[in-house]
Design a protein around this motif. Structure first.
Motif, mmCIF file in Angstrom:
data_model
loop_
_atom_site.group_PDB
_atom_site.id
_atom_site.type_symbol
_atom_site.label_atom_id
_atom_site.label_comp_id
_atom_site.label_asym_id
_atom_site.label_seq_id
_atom_site.Cartn_x
_atom_site.Cartn_y
_atom_site.Cartn_z
ATOM 1 N N PHE A 66 13.619 7.894 -14.529
ATOM 2 C CA PHE A 66 14.375 8.620 -13.509
ATOM 3 C C PHE A 66 13.686 8.545 -12.142
ATOM 4 N N LYS A 67 12.349 8.538 -12.143
ATOM 5 C CA LYS A 67 11.583 8.463 -10.897
ATOM 6 C C LYS A 67 11.375 7.024 -10.435
ATOM 7 N N ILE A 76 1.468 6.465 -7.136
ATOM 8 C CA ILE A 76 0.439 7.415 -7.570
ATOM 9 C C ILE A 76 0.977 8.843 -7.522
ATOM 10 N N SER A 77 1.677 9.172 -6.432
ATOM 11 C CA SER A 77 2.239 10.515 -6.299
ATOM 12 C C SER A 77 3.276 10.796 -7.386
ATOM 13 N N ASP A 78 4.172 9.830 -7.618
ATOM 14 C CA ASP A 78 5.212 10.009 -8.632
ATOM 15 C C ASP A 78 4.614 10.061 -10.035
ATOM 16 N N ARG A 79 3.633 9.197 -10.288
ATOM 17 C CA ARG A 79 2.978 9.205 -11.608
ATOM 18 C C ARG A 79 2.349 10.559 -11.894
ATOM 19 N N ASP A 80 1.629 11.105 -10.911
ATOM 20 C CA ASP A 80 0.976 12.398 -11.110
ATOM 21 C C ASP A 80 2.000 13.506 -11.321
ATOM 22 N N GLU A 81 3.110 13.425 -10.601
ATOM 23 C CA GLU A 81 4.175 14.416 -10.774
ATOM 24 C C GLU A 81 4.748 14.342 -12.183
ATOM 25 N N ILE A 82 4.954 13.130 -12.674
ATOM 26 C CA ILE A 82 5.494 12.938 -14.023
ATOM 27 C C ILE A 82 4.545 13.507 -15.066
ATOM 28 N N LEU A 83 3.249 13.221 -14.929
ATOM 29 C CA LEU A 83 2.277 13.698 -15.908
ATOM 30 C C LEU A 83 2.129 15.222 -15.859
ATOM 31 N N ALA A 130 -5.660 7.959 -16.418
ATOM 32 C CA ALA A 130 -4.825 7.113 -15.572
ATOM 33 C C ALA A 130 -5.724 6.253 -14.684
ATOM 34 N N PHE A 131 -5.458 4.954 -14.651
ATOM 35 C CA PHE A 131 -6.240 4.045 -13.819
ATOM 36 C C PHE A 131 -5.354 2.890 -13.394
ATOM 37 N N GLN A 132 -5.492 2.496 -12.121
ATOM 38 C CA GLN A 132 -4.637 1.455 -11.564
ATOM 39 C C GLN A 132 -3.174 1.769 -11.900
ATOM 40 N N ASP A 133 -2.463 0.820 -12.526
ATOM 41 C CA ASP A 133 -1.067 1.076 -12.884
ATOM 42 C C ASP A 133 -0.904 1.324 -14.378
ATOM 43 N N LEU A 166 0.819 -1.204 0.000
ATOM 44 C CA LEU A 166 0.000 0.000 0.000
ATOM 45 C C LEU A 166 0.859 1.263 0.000
ATOM 46 N N ASP A 167 1.932 1.257 0.773
ATOM 47 C CA ASP A 167 2.818 2.417 0.791
ATOM 48 C C ASP A 167 3.471 2.629 -0.569
#
Length: 272
Positions: free
Chosen positions: A119-120, A47-54, A83-86, A40-41
């Motif tokens: 990179f992330k 999710i946080s990194d994905r949103d930052e990338i987008l 964006a959904f799941q992974d 979960l962590d």
């Protein structure tokens, strides 16, 4: 529900207008490697990194849009993103007027987005298709479906690496796209000119098999970054992935990706 839509930004559900129109263009399907095993962590971090990338990709795209308009008098089509799941679906609809072809725009967007993601520590693999699709949004739902979506999904996990390939249908269309673009630029067609976007490469498909595909040239941005910084930052991330306690098959995907980067760095990047 938050939806990443046409402006590549988060919109409140009250702001989303109903759209149920058929489009013709490019559909990209991306899936994150190794996400099934996330705690979960780790999901929260992803999710946080994905949103930052987008969001970072949106910033870069807006900057490029201004530059293309000023220097080349060309419009860059704006991506619609879900964006959904992974997974992520990105759509580039055909535009009227003096606009860059959606397939070339998709290559531009993916080269910088994929490098940022690596990179992330987010490793996407996927595919690009062309054709008709429907992008429908309402206050409660978003639906993206159609032949182009199905084709992209069918091929998104075929390659055993971190990267993005054109589907066979897309590859058949690619030649006509670059011919049209060269004609628009009033230049003789030179396929090598487009190797900073897509490159012909024997992509690993598992069981020792390789298939020649047009692959997204994400190493182009990676090589530029490493040269500018004097630091093999992307290479190091992939090498670290190979050293983790992971399934052998996943480790091989890191290795295949690093091989692609090294090949591009040696044979393609010096010519661009």
């Amino acid at each position: 529900m938050k939806i990443i839509c046409r402006k590549c930004g988060f919109e409140d559900e009250q702001q989303i207008e109903k759209r149920n129109e058929a489009n013709n263009g490019v559909v990209i399907f991306l899936d994150a490697l190794g996400a099934r095993e996330f705690s979960l962590d780790e999901c929260r971090t992803f999710i946080s990194d994905r949103d930052e990338i987008l969001n970072r990709s949106s910033f870069i795209w807006n900057k490029w849009t201004s530059e293309f308009q000023k220097e080349l008098d060309k419009k860059l089509p704006e991506p619609e993103i879900v964006a959904f799941q992974d997974s992520i679906i990105i759509c580039f609809a055909e535009q009227s007027g003096n606009s860059l072809p959606p397939l070339l725009a998709a290559g531009q967007w993916l080269t910088q987005m994929m490098t940022q993601a690596i990179f992330k520590g987010i490793f996407f693999r996927g595919s690009i298709s062309v054709g008709p699709y429907i992008f429908d949004t309402s206050p409660k739902n978003v639906t993206v479906m159609g032949p182009a979506v199905s084709d992209a999904y069918l091929y998104h996990d075929k390659a055993k690496w971190i990267g993005v390939i054109q589907t066979p249908k897309c590859q058949n269309n690619y030649q006509s796209v670059i011919e049209f673009d060269a004609k628009e630029r009033k230049e003789k067609l030179n396929p090598k000119f487009y190797e900073f976007l897509f490159v012909d490469y024997p992509v690993p498909f598992g069981d020792g098999k390789k298939e020649r595909c047009n692959a997204v040239s994400w190493p182009h941005i990676a090589c530029r970054a490493e040269k500018k910084l004097g630091n093999p930052i992307i290479s190091s991330v992939l090498s670290e992935g190979m050293c983790k306690e992971l399934d052998t098959a996943i480790k091989q995907k890191y290795k295949n990706s690093l091989t692609f980067l090294r090949w591009y760095e040696k044979y393609i990047f010096p010519n661009n």
